[in-house]
Design an enzyme around this catalytic site. Structure first.
Site, mmCIF file in Angstrom:
data_model
loop_
_atom_site.group_PDB
_atom_site.id
_atom_site.type_symbol
_atom_site.label_atom_id
_atom_site.label_comp_id
_atom_site.label_asym_id
_atom_site.label_seq_id
_atom_site.Cartn_x
_atom_site.Cartn_y
_atom_site.Cartn_z
ATOM 1 N N GLY B 50 5.559 11.334 -2.560
ATOM 2 C CA GLY B 50 6.377 12.328 -1.860
ATOM 3 C C GLY B 50 7.862 12.265 -2.181
ATOM 4 O O GLY B 50 8.458 11.195 -2.205
ATOM 5 N N ALA B 74 2.647 1.667 6.165
ATOM 6 C CA ALA B 74 3.792 2.381 6.745
ATOM 7 C C ALA B 74 4.951 2.208 5.774
ATOM 8 O O ALA B 74 5.914 1.507 6.028
ATOM 9 C CB ALA B 74 4.143 1.827 8.115
ATOM 10 N N GLY B 76 6.819 4.658 4.662
ATOM 11 C CA GLY B 76 7.948 5.457 5.159
ATOM 12 C C GLY B 76 8.536 6.373 4.103
ATOM 13 O O GLY B 76 9.714 6.722 4.154
ATOM 14 N N CYS B 134 2.573 13.240 7.149
ATOM 15 C CA CYS B 134 2.782 11.792 7.038
ATOM 16 C C CYS B 134 3.030 11.191 8.418
ATOM 17 O O CYS B 134 3.932 11.621 9.126
ATOM 18 C CB CYS B 134 3.957 11.456 6.131
ATOM 19 S SG CYS B 134 4.180 9.664 6.016
ATOM 20 N N ILE B 195 -7.914 14.635 3.631
ATOM 21 C CA ILE B 195 -7.005 14.444 4.752
ATOM 22 C C ILE B 195 -5.901 13.447 4.387
ATOM 23 O O ILE B 195 -6.070 12.645 3.472
ATOM 24 C CB ILE B 195 -7.755 13.888 5.995
ATOM 25 C CG1 ILE B 195 -8.526 12.640 5.613
ATOM 26 C CG2 ILE B 195 -8.675 14.926 6.600
ATOM 27 C CD1 ILE B 195 -9.294 11.963 6.744
#
Lengths: 264, 322
Positions: B50, B74, B76, B134, B195
């Site tokens: 991303g 995680a 981030g 996210c 998903i």
């Protein structure tokens, strides 16, 4: 960097729950530099979704050895593997230690089985140096004899006093630096728990010396893609101000210069 | 006599892929990380990690923990930002024929629309995946993916600003995922991918502390495959645009299940971490399956699930996008 199916040549239980795993690795073993690691795909547990990273202890003539301790479900599963079993490895990975320079006195500092990651440094060094190793007890001092066979001076400290001097490894290191350095230029190579690495970086910074530490972090892919194993390192921004950035332990590390680490 | 090879090619919006196997965003870096081990040209598409307008540092560590049958992360959304991606990675990716799909995200609708626009006319980028799902960022991300009104607004804004094929990546953290797929379709999305990870957590009981520094993370891997499969099946019955199935693919078996359930393409995620060549094994396995079942093309397999029962389709067409 390659993926190789290796065969287990031997798997020995050492003292203190440590094990020595030797693999037949024709392709990866010859490529390994001191401080690099391999990522092992364990045949079980079947639901394990990650490989397990291990520093390379010895690498020569198509053989690669790893020294480890059973600490979690991955290493427990690993402990059941036998000679003849196949194991898939990815490596060699990461940036290892720089070559030992002829004009310095190499000082290797290890905590417990961190000592394994330093063996190739000593073996391939053009000069002899000193190994300072510490552990909780005598069972944690694993490959001192391997270093002695290379004619390196090995100094031991244990917290319970069951081997060498009683106390932390930094205590015998400090005593040595105070009394026996005699103006020589040391260069540090360290591997072990974070507290030890931080203590080494402090001494290296104070003395204005060069030092290299091998870091251990929760690792995902080992290839630099997942960004799990990141460590803060010094960086200058566009205006020249000191700031920090993430470095990937698996890719830019696991070995970092002491001066580059930002300790939280 | 050699039998002709089955046709693996698929079309997602205006995007033609030589096979239906993509990489799931965040599990394949930006390409170079895997290029030393495999030929990226063999992939259906490369979906990169991303990207946001500005560089993002992500979360503190630990960021990752293995759990039974899966992985909790995680990270981030740490990324070099638009400029960093274009400078450091795009020139590399342009050497490959495999289409490059950039996963984009933002904190506000304006940020989403702005970054989408910047990829227009940028050679080497062939599509966008809109990350509205996210679970690991405090603002934006999943908030857009779990609120129908917000989803409608962000997809509409991005659609208005991009000329690239647009894939909306859906969150599983909703009651009826097909509803969000219909919103994506109505608002001009060319495809939906699903998903993303499930919000989840793990605790160190000795320390009585969360294992992840972010406290919670997103669950991926084999543990989520069958849930993803049901969601893909429901979604494929609800929309006409292509569905890209992902969640716990470790072999061709799971990929084929998604395709039979109605997915036109699939993405391999967590498996890339343990087996960096998973994508290639999945492609090979799909091809072997088509040969074994005498199917001329992958398209002939899409949505061929036989349930043996008449199941009413999900309720009628979605509301128009407003």
């Amino acid at each position: 960097m390659l993926i190789e199916n290796t065969i287990i040549l031997s798997h020995r239980l050492l003292k203190g729950g440590y094990r020595l795993l030797t693999l037949k690795s024709k392709r990866i073993a010859p490529m390994v530099r001191p401080g690099q690691f391999v990522h092992l795909r364990l045949p079980s547990p079947a639901d394990a979704v990650l490989r397990r990273p291990f520093s390379v202890f010895r690498a020569q003539a198509g053989r690669l050895a790893i020294l480890y301790k059973t600490v979690g479900k991955g290493t427990q599963a690993m402990a059941t593997l036998c000679a003849g079993d196949e194991i898939n490895i990815l490596g060699p990975l990461g940036q290892g230690f720089p070559n030992v320079r002829k004009d310095t006195l190499p000082l290797l500092v290890a905590g417990g089985y961190g000592m394994a990651a330093l063996y190739l440094v000593a073996q391939r060094a053009p000069v002899k140096g000193i190994v300072f190793v510490g552990g909780a007890g005598a069972d944690d001092i694993l490959c001192a004899d391997d270093f002695r066979r290379l004619d390196w001076d090995v100094r031991v400290a244990t917290e319970d006093g069951s081997a060498g001097k009683k106390g932390l490894v930094t205590r015998i290191l400090d005593a040595w630096l105070n009394k026996e350095l005699h103006g020589r230029q040391p260069e540090f190579f360290a591997c072990g728990p974070n507290g030890l690495l931080k203590a080494i970086c402090k001494r290296v910074g104070r003395g204005g010396w060069d030092g290299w530490i091998s870091m251990d972090r929760h690792m995902g892919c080992g290839l630099g893609a997942c960004l799990a194993c990141v460590q803060k390192v010094c960086k200058r921004d566009a205006a020249g101000r000191e700031t920090w950035a993430w470095a990937r332990v698996c890719t830019e590390g696991p070995v970092f210069a002491c001066r580059d680490i930002v300790w939280d | 006599m050699n039998k002709p090879k089955p046709d693996l090619s698929v079309r997602i919006g205006g995007l033609v892929m030589q096979n239906p196997v993509m990489t799931a965003s965040g599990t394949f870096g930006y390409g170079p990380e895997f290029a030393r081990l495999m030929d990226l040209n063999r992939l259906g598409a490369i979906v990169v990690k991303g990207i946001s307008l500005k560089p993002t540092q992500g979360n503190p560590t630990p960021r990752l923990v293995e759990v039974p049958g899966g992985l909790l992360n995680a990270i981030g959304l740490q990324n070099p930002g638009f400029d960093g991606f274009v400078r450091d990675y795009l020139p590399f990716l342009r050497h490959y024929r495999a289409p490059v799909i950039v996963n984009i995200w933002g904190h506000t609708i304006n940020e989403y629309a702005s970054i989408a626009e910047r990829f227009n006319d940028l050679p080497g980028v062939h599509g966008l995946e809109l990350n509205i799902s996210c679970p690991n960022i405090k603002h934006g991300g999943i908030a857009f993916g779990t609120d129908p009104k917000m989803a409608r607004r962000v997809i509409t804004a991005v659609r208005a600003r991009t000329r690239l094929p647009l894939i909306t990546k859906l969150s599983p953290n909703v009651t009826v995922i097909a509803e969000f797929a219909r919103i994506a379709e109505a608002c001009g999305s060319d495809a939906v991918s699903l998903i993303n990870s499930f919000p989840a957590m793990a605790i160190d009981i000795e320390a009585r502390r969360p294992i992840l520094a972010n406290i919670t993370g997103g669950l991926t891997g084999p543990a989520i495959h069958t849930i993803a499969l049901k969601m893909v099946w429901e979604t494929a019955r609800a929309v006409k645009i292509p569905v890209i199935g992902m969640g716990g693919i470790t072999s061709a078996r799971e990929a084929l299940a998604f395709i039979i359930a109605g997915a036109s393409a699939v993405a391999v995620g967590t498996a890339n971490f343990s087996e960096p060549l998973s994508t290639l094994a999945v492609i090979k396995g799909i091809e072997a399956y088509l040969v074994r079942h005498r199917l001329p093309s992958i398209r002939a397999l899409v949505g061929t699930l036989e349930t043996g029962a008449v199941i009413p389709k999900p309720r009628g067409p979605g509301r128009p996008c407003a």
